[in-house]
Design a protein around this motif. Structure first.
Motif, PDB file in Angstrom:
ATOM      1  N   HIS A   4       0.858  -1.182   0.000  1.00  0.00           N
ATOM      2  CA  HIS A   4       0.000   0.000   0.000  1.00  0.00           C
ATOM      3  C   HIS A   4       0.899   1.239   0.000  1.00  0.00           C
ATOM      4  CE1 HIS A   4      -3.243  -2.729   1.302  1.00  0.00           C
ATOM      5  NE2 HIS A   4      -2.305  -3.254   2.067  1.00  0.00           N
ATOM      6  N   GLU A   5       0.481   2.271  -0.716  1.00  0.00           N
ATOM      7  CA  GLU A   5       1.196   3.541  -0.684  1.00  0.00           C
ATOM      8  C   GLU A   5       0.277   4.557  -0.034  1.00  0.00           C
ATOM      9  OE1 GLU A   5       3.581   6.647  -3.582  1.00  0.00           O
ATOM     10  OE2 GLU A   5       2.450   5.013  -4.474  1.00  0.00           O
ATOM     11  N   GLU A   6       0.808   5.225   0.973  1.00  0.00           N
ATOM     12  CA  GLU A   6      -0.010   6.175   1.725  1.00  0.00           C
ATOM     13  C   GLU A   6       0.873   7.320   2.214  1.00  0.00           C
ATOM     14  OE1 GLU A   6      -2.372   5.761   5.859  1.00  0.00           O
ATOM     15  OE2 GLU A   6      -2.892   4.281   4.333  1.00  0.00           O
ATOM     16  N   ASP A   7       0.503   8.533   1.896  1.00  0.00           N
ATOM     17  CA  ASP A   7       1.242   9.730   2.332  1.00  0.00           C
ATOM     18  C   ASP A   7       2.726   9.663   1.994  1.00  0.00           C
ATOM     19  OD1 ASP A   7      -1.126  10.786   3.403  1.00  0.00           O
ATOM     20  OD2 ASP A   7      -0.785   9.815   5.334  1.00  0.00           O
ATOM     21  N   GLY A   8       3.054   9.165   0.803  1.00  0.00           N
ATOM     22  CA  GLY A   8       4.436   9.107   0.368  1.00  0.00           C
ATOM     23  C   GLY A   8       5.258   7.993   0.981  1.00  0.00           C
ATOM     24  N   MET A   9       4.618   7.100   1.729  1.00  0.00           N
ATOM     25  CA  MET A   9       5.293   5.968   2.362  1.00  0.00           C
ATOM     26  C   MET A   9       4.688   4.678   1.818  1.00  0.00           C
ATOM     27  SD  MET A   9       7.301   6.950   5.276  1.00  0.00           S
ATOM     28  CE  MET A   9       7.208   5.441   6.164  1.00  0.00           C
ATOM     29  N   ALA A  23       5.158  -4.393   7.557  1.00  0.00           N
ATOM     30  CA  ALA A  23       6.321  -3.514   7.652  1.00  0.00           C
ATOM     31  C   ALA A  23       6.057  -2.259   6.839  1.00  0.00           C
ATOM     32  CB  ALA A  23       7.565  -4.233   7.139  1.00  0.00           C
ATOM     33  N   SER A  24       6.926  -1.261   7.026  1.00  0.00           N
ATOM     34  CA  SER A  24       6.787  -0.015   6.263  1.00  0.00           C
ATOM     35  C   SER A  24       8.164   0.533   5.921  1.00  0.00           C
ATOM     36  CB  SER A  24       5.993   1.022   7.063  1.00  0.00           C
ATOM     37  OG  SER A  24       6.707   1.392   8.225  1.00  0.00           O
ATOM     38  N   GLY A  25       8.182   1.447   4.948  1.00  0.00           N
ATOM     39  CA  GLY A  25       9.415   2.096   4.549  1.00  0.00           C
ATOM     40  C   GLY A  25       9.137   3.280   3.653  1.00  0.00           C
ATOM     41  N   GLN A  26      10.110   4.177   3.557  1.00  0.00           N
ATOM     42  CA  GLN A  26       9.945   5.355   2.709  1.00  0.00           C
ATOM     43  C   GLN A  26      10.161   5.026   1.242  1.00  0.00           C
ATOM     44  OE1 GLN A  26      12.560   8.323   4.409  1.00  0.00           O
ATOM     45  NE2 GLN A  26      10.933   9.046   5.755  1.00  0.00           N
ATOM     46  N   THR A  27      10.921   3.973   0.968  1.00  0.00           N
ATOM     47  CA  THR A  27      11.158   3.530  -0.406  1.00  0.00           C
ATOM     48  C   THR A  27      10.867   2.032  -0.478  1.00  0.00           C
ATOM     49  OG1 THR A  27      13.474   2.945  -0.020  1.00  0.00           O
ATOM     50  CG2 THR A  27      13.027   5.235  -0.682  1.00  0.00           C
ATOM     51  N   MET A  28      10.789   1.506  -1.698  1.00  0.00           N
ATOM     52  CA  MET A  28      10.574   0.071  -1.854  1.00  0.00           C
ATOM     53  C   MET A  28      11.747  -0.719  -1.282  1.00  0.00           C
ATOM     54  SD  MET A  28       7.606  -0.543  -3.007  1.00  0.00           S
ATOM     55  CE  MET A  28       7.669  -2.197  -3.667  1.00  0.00           C
ATOM     56  N   ASP A  29      12.967  -0.222  -1.458  1.00  0.00           N
ATOM     57  CA  ASP A  29      14.129  -0.903  -0.890  1.00  0.00           C
ATOM     58  C   ASP A  29      14.035  -0.974   0.636  1.00  0.00           C
ATOM     59  OD1 ASP A  29      15.300  -1.414  -3.364  1.00  0.00           O
ATOM     60  OD2 ASP A  29      16.547   0.390  -3.311  1.00  0.00           O
TER      61      ASP A  29
END
Length: 78
Positions: free
Chosen positions: A17-22, A35-41
């Motif tokens: 999911h992409e939400e608020d740039g994350m 899990a979450s991250g600012q980029t796909m990596d």
């Protein structure tokens, strides 16, 4: 480093999911694994860390439930 052996890997099917740039991801086959991250990596790295924690949890417990998937039964006046 030359000659290093890559550790075993597991393939997981995730919902991203992409939400608020994350980015954040959940693993439907393993409730509570997300899990979450600012980029796909960063997301992929975080999923790896989450998998290790998920599978190496020493205490037997039920997996965490994402807050948006909880249900609650309550009695209300009719």
């Amino acid at each position: 480093m030359k000659g290093t052996v890559e550790s075993n890997k597991i393939e997981l099917q995730v919902a991203i999911h992409e939400e608020d740039g994350m980015y954040w991801a959940e693993v439907p086959s393993h409730p509570g694994l997300f899990a979450s991250g600012q980029t796909m990596d960063e997301l992929i790295e975080a999923l790896g860390e989450a998998w290790i924690m998920y599978t190496h949890d020493e205490k037997p417990s039920s997996p965490a439930i994402h807050p948006t998937t909880q249900s609650l039964n309550v009695l209300v006046p009719a």
